[in-house]
Design a protein around this motif. Structure first.
Motif, PDB file in Angstrom:
ATOM      1  N   LEU A 182       0.807  -1.223   0.000  1.00 13.25           N
ATOM      2  CA  LEU A 182       0.000   0.000   0.000  1.00 13.25           C
ATOM      3  C   LEU A 182       0.837   1.268   0.000  1.00 13.25           C
ATOM      4  N   GLN A 183       2.162   1.147  -0.027  1.00 11.63           N
ATOM      5  CA  GLN A 183       3.012   2.326  -0.061  1.00 11.63           C
ATOM      6  C   GLN A 183       2.925   2.973  -1.443  1.00 11.63           C
ATOM      7  N   ALA A 184       2.649   4.267  -1.480  1.00 14.23           N
ATOM      8  CA  ALA A 184       2.584   5.003  -2.738  1.00 14.23           C
ATOM      9  C   ALA A 184       3.997   5.375  -3.158  1.00 14.23           C
ATOM     10  N   TYR A 210       2.041   4.730  -9.152  1.00 14.98           N
ATOM     11  CA  TYR A 210       2.323   3.364  -8.707  1.00 14.98           C
ATOM     12  C   TYR A 210       2.081   3.223  -7.204  1.00 14.98           C
ATOM     13  N   THR A 211       1.537   2.088  -6.830  1.00 17.08           N
ATOM     14  CA  THR A 211       1.363   1.715  -5.436  1.00 17.08           C
ATOM     15  C   THR A 211       1.881   0.296  -5.269  1.00 17.08           C
ATOM     16  N   LEU A 251       3.718  -4.240  -8.291  1.00 22.78           N
ATOM     17  CA  LEU A 251       3.152  -2.899  -8.250  1.00 22.78           C
ATOM     18  C   LEU A 251       1.696  -2.911  -8.718  1.00 22.78           C
ATOM     19  N   TYR A 287      -1.360  -0.346 -10.314  1.00 23.70           N
ATOM     20  CA  TYR A 287      -1.697   0.953 -10.900  1.00 23.70           C
ATOM     21  C   TYR A 287      -3.208   1.010 -11.128  1.00 23.70           C
TER      22      TYR A 287
END
Length: 881
Positions: free
Chosen positions: A233-235, A240-241, A346, A348
């Motif tokens: 969940l890190q942006a 992209y996440t 990742l 998107y």
């Protein structure tokens, strides 16, 4: 004197069919009459009658009337209409009344014609406002025709601007009055160029996962790599996440324990020389359990001299001096080598990639020259059109007239199109199905107010028109009646795909799962994570619950079953029962069948149909990089060209000719606005002119007994050329290999309408003007550069250097406590392992193309052929007076 003989006038009730045996009478003393047929207008009848001195508009009187004439012994109806407005000259003995041939079902007939335009074209809702997509006047704009009402039958049709659907009437020179023919050339009427400037916009979106693969990173600072590795969940920026990520200690450094090894040895020889080693006792404590390399170095070392023990004994217990070896004590520092195994996936979605595409098309008419030196203002026109957002579905909303007298299903949405009051223009939704009435009721603009219409009950949606930007399903929310939503299709993985990266590592690890993630199990049921955590480590998936609401425990993760279906992402739903929606993430099992209802908490949704997304895809997955070069985009081009064509064909009628037939109610009655006429006269260029009849006036004056007919026709000044289609050449695959509709051809000329041959265009070919990303995305598209940076050898050198500094610091600390020594110790201590590895790191580096925040603008110029038109009159030919 009043008319008599061949004319008959009878007041009748509305809807009374003509009966020649009943209506062959004169209900009024008529002194003159004039019937006017005018293009685009309803037929009218003006009568001068003797004043009956009664209220003609009295509700007790008949308001409708038939006008007939004896034509060759047959009483023929020539007008059926109703009285309109108040009579003129009501205080005089002779008064004027007006009737209009206005069908009681005019709006219904016109609407049905408009519905046919929507089916057969030209029609494109992209360039029509949402409130006008069923409007008969708006739909007619791209049709080169006008609505026509028959003066007697009241049949409503669409009649072409140039071509008469009912044929052509040939009028010879002796059939019209020589002195009453006149022609008018309007130099400011003919358009030779029309420029269309049209724009569409959309947000290019996509959603998916990109597997960045697995890496094996060797380092002497693996703990830093693990701690700094991206987390779920890190942006990461750029759109992209992190979906899944794991960094694992494959060398087992975290499992290192200390291991002590002891060695004892005694020299059992009977004879010894000075300096012989007689015995050895060695105890070493070192780190153990790691599989990687390790760097070690002594920090401190202490030694004691050896000596001869005179009280020693030999191996048999006999007295014998023993040589004691020197004693040493050493402290070592060890730095283990890490082997970090990583995985990274990742995500998107919800991308901001605004696209604007503009097209310009110039339509020139192939006409005869009528202006010697025209200015741009005289012979050109610019049409600017801004289309709808082509990245969202287009709602199929209707006018009320479309469903008049028809069966109406619950949740049908209509626009009032013939209100009898200034208000009542709000969209209405059907909350009780039934049969709609034949007369449009007085609808309300107040939201929620109901209106009975036949057996149908409508509820008002309020004055704002329904928006096409319908929002996603609202979880755990209050929803009002008439709310329209478009549930998005959530992104999901199979459970096997979800856990693949963790199972491919050694040893296997679980997968971090975040709240709200959707998966599909092997039984094709969908589940949502309602408690985030780490899945269990197992070769087999857990036994997933199969019923909606069932919970499955998976390590520290909790999955909740939401059923076997997800929204299709295209179907709109209307709230037909207000209430509160279900819990967060628990998407209802929406039924996309038209008018099917879905329960959601205390709310009931009804499917109102799937909207077409012109750019293609579904909300959240609109991948299109271009529009006008696509098959759907060509449809928009053809619609826009049709608008220009209709305008140019109308303006091509630059010459009007008025003439008077000698036989006004013989030949004259055959002149209708659905026909063309060919007029012969030696004064015309080439001796003949052909044009569409646009006005016909029949009159009779009772005082003179004279009957007249005055007709006007509009002649196009074209050249009678014909456009031929050109197939063109395939540009990216060999012809015949694929369906021609999927092929791209260069140099092609496509007719706008296969049944016509007056204008064609060359479809545009897409030229990329963006970042070259093609959805769905893959790793090779987004990676600009990637690799493991840093050198293990270089890092090893600085680690050894740091260990040397640490050893010197330890030795100096043991030697003395002077200030200078302590300063040296502090300086040496600054060169430790953490600092050394931080200054000489090893890391995974990936530079990715940014996905969001872009604005792309495409501009296309589409080439059109010249518009050909009939040569209704030859302006260059000589006349023969």
């Amino acid at each position: 004197m009043p008319l008599a003989g061949p004319f008959y006038f009878a007041w009748v009730d509305q809807g009374t069919a003509f009966d020649p045996g009943l209506h062959n009478r004169m209900d009024e003393y008529i002194f003159s009459l004039q019937r006017v047929l005018a293009e685009g207008d309803k037929p009218t009848l003006e009568l001068v009658i003797r004043n009956p001195h009664i209220g003609l508009l009295n509700s007790a009187r008949k308001q409708w009337a038939w006008l007939a004439r004896d034509v060759n012994g047959t009483i023929t109806p020539i007008f059926y209409g109703r009285l309109v407005a108040a009579p003129k000259d009501i205080f005089k003995e002779l008064m004027t009344i007006n009737l209009v041939a206005w069908p009681v079902d005019f709006f219904n007939q016109r609407q049905k014609l408009a519905e046919q335009i929507k089916v057969s074209g030209p029609y494109d809702p992209v360039f029509l406002d949402v409130t006008k997509r069923d409007d008969p006047d708006a739909l007619l704009e791209a049709v080169s025709g006008l609505y026509h009402v028959d003066p007697a039958s009241h049949v409503v049709t669409i009649s072409d601007i140039l071509n008469g659907e009912d044929g052509n009437i040939d009028i010879t020179a002796d059939q019209h009055l020589y002195d009453e023919m006149n022609a008018d050339l309007d130099q400011n009427f003919a358009l030779t160029a029309i420029l269309m400037d049209a724009t569409v916009t959309w947000n290019q979106t996509g959603q998916g996962y990109i597997d960045m693969g697995r890496q094996s990173i060797a380092s002497y600072a693996g703990d830093a790599i693990i701690s700094e590795w991206p987390k779920p969940l890190q942006a990461l920026g750029g759109g992209y996440t992190v979906a899944f990520a794991n960094a694992h200690d494959a060398a087992g450094v975290n499992q290192i324990v200390t291991v002590t090894q002891s060695v004892s040895w005694v020299n059992k020889e009977k004879v010894h020389s000075d300096g012989d080693q007689l015995s050895l006792n060695l105890s070493v404590t070192v780190p153990g359990g790691a599989s990687g390399s390790m760097i070690g170095a002594p920090l401190t070392f202490e030694s004691e001299p050896g000596f001869l023990d005179p009280f020693g004994v030999d191996g048999d217990g006999d007295p014998s001096p023993t040589n004691i070896p020197p004693h040493s004590h050493a402290t070592y520092a060890f730095v283990p080598g890490w082997q970090v195994q990583t995985s990274l996936v990742l995500l998107y979605r919800d991308l901001d990639r605004q696209r604007t595409e503009r097209v310009q098309m110039l339509l020139q008419s192939d006409l005869q020259e009528i202006i010697v030196d025209p200015s741009v203002q005289q012979n050109s026109e610019v049409i600017v059109r801004n289309g709808a957002d082509i990245g969202i579905p287009i709602l199929p909303l209707l006018n009320w007239t479309t469903i008049a007298g028809e069966s109406v299903a619950e949740d049908t949405v209509v626009f009032p199109d013939d209100p009898s009051l200034p208000s009542g223009r709000s969209a209405q939704i059907c909350i009780t199905p039934g049969i709609a009435g034949l007369a449009q009721p007085d609808f309300s603009d107040i939201p929620g107010t109901t209106t009975t219409d036949g057996t149908v009950v409508w509820a008002s949606l309020g004055t704002p028109a329904p928006s096409e930007t319908a929002f996603d399903w609202p979880a755990n929310s209050n929803v009002g009646l008439g709310t329209i939503i478009l549930p998005r299709r959530p992104l999901y993985l199979t459970y096997t795909q979800l856990t693949l990266a963790g199972r491919q590592q050694f040893p296997q690890v679980g997968t971090h799962v975040s709240l709200g993630m959707y998966i599909q199990d092997a039984s094709l049921n969908f589940h949502v994570c309602t408690l985030g955590g780490l899945t269990k480590v197992a070769t087999q998936p857990p036994g997933f619950a199969s019923s909606r609401g069932g919970v499955t425990d998976d390590g520290s993760v909790e999955w909740t079953c939401i059923g076997s279906t997800l929204p299709d992402g295209k179907t709109h739903y209307l709230c037909v029962s207000a209430g509160h929606t279900g819990a967060l993430f628990m998407i209802p099992e929406f039924d996309p069948t038209l008018h099917a209802q879905t329960s959601d908490g205390t709310v009931t949704w009804s499917a109102i149909g799937a909207g077409d997304i012109p750019a293609g895809g579904t909300p959240g997955d609109v991948w299109a990089r271009s529009y006008f070069d696509t098959v759907r985009g060509n449809r928009s081009l053809e619609y826009l060209i049709s608008i220009m064509r209709a305008r140019a064909r109308l303006k091509a009628r630059a010459v009007t000719i008025a003439f008077t037939p000698i036989d006004p109610f013989g030949l004259g009655l055959s002149l209708t606005l659905r026909k063309t006429a060919s007029l012969h006269d030696p004064r015309l260029g080439g001796g003949i002119a052909t044009g569409k009849l646009i006005r016909v006036v029949h009159a009779c004056d009772g005082r003179t007994g004279r009957e007249t007919c005055r007709a006007t026709m509009a002649c196009a000044i074209g050249k009678d050329n014909v456009i031929e289609p050109v197939a063109g050449s395939p540009t990216w695959v060999v012809g015949g290999v694929v369906d021609p509709s999927c092929q791209v051809y260069s140099g092609a000329t496509v007719l706008v309408d296969d049944d016509l041959s007056d204008v064609g265009y060359t479809p545009p070919v897409f030229t990329p003007n963006d970042d070259d990303l093609v959805f769905p995305l893959s790793k090779d598209q987004i990676v600009i550069s990637e690799g493991i940076r840093g050198s293990l050898d270089s890092q090893g050198e600085v680690v050894r250097g740091a260990l040397g500094s640490m050893a010197k610091a330890a030795q100096l600390s043991a030697a003395t406590a002077s200030v200078s020594i302590q300063q040296q110790v502090a300086q040496l201590s600054g060169d430790n392992i953490s600092v050394a590895t931080a200054l000489n790191p090893i890391w995974y580096d990936a530079v990715l193309k940014p996905l969001s925040g872009w604005q792309f603008n495409n501009f296309e110029k589409v080439t059109l052929t010249k518009l050909t038109a009939p040569k209704g009159i030859d302006l260059s030919a000589a006349s023969t007076p």
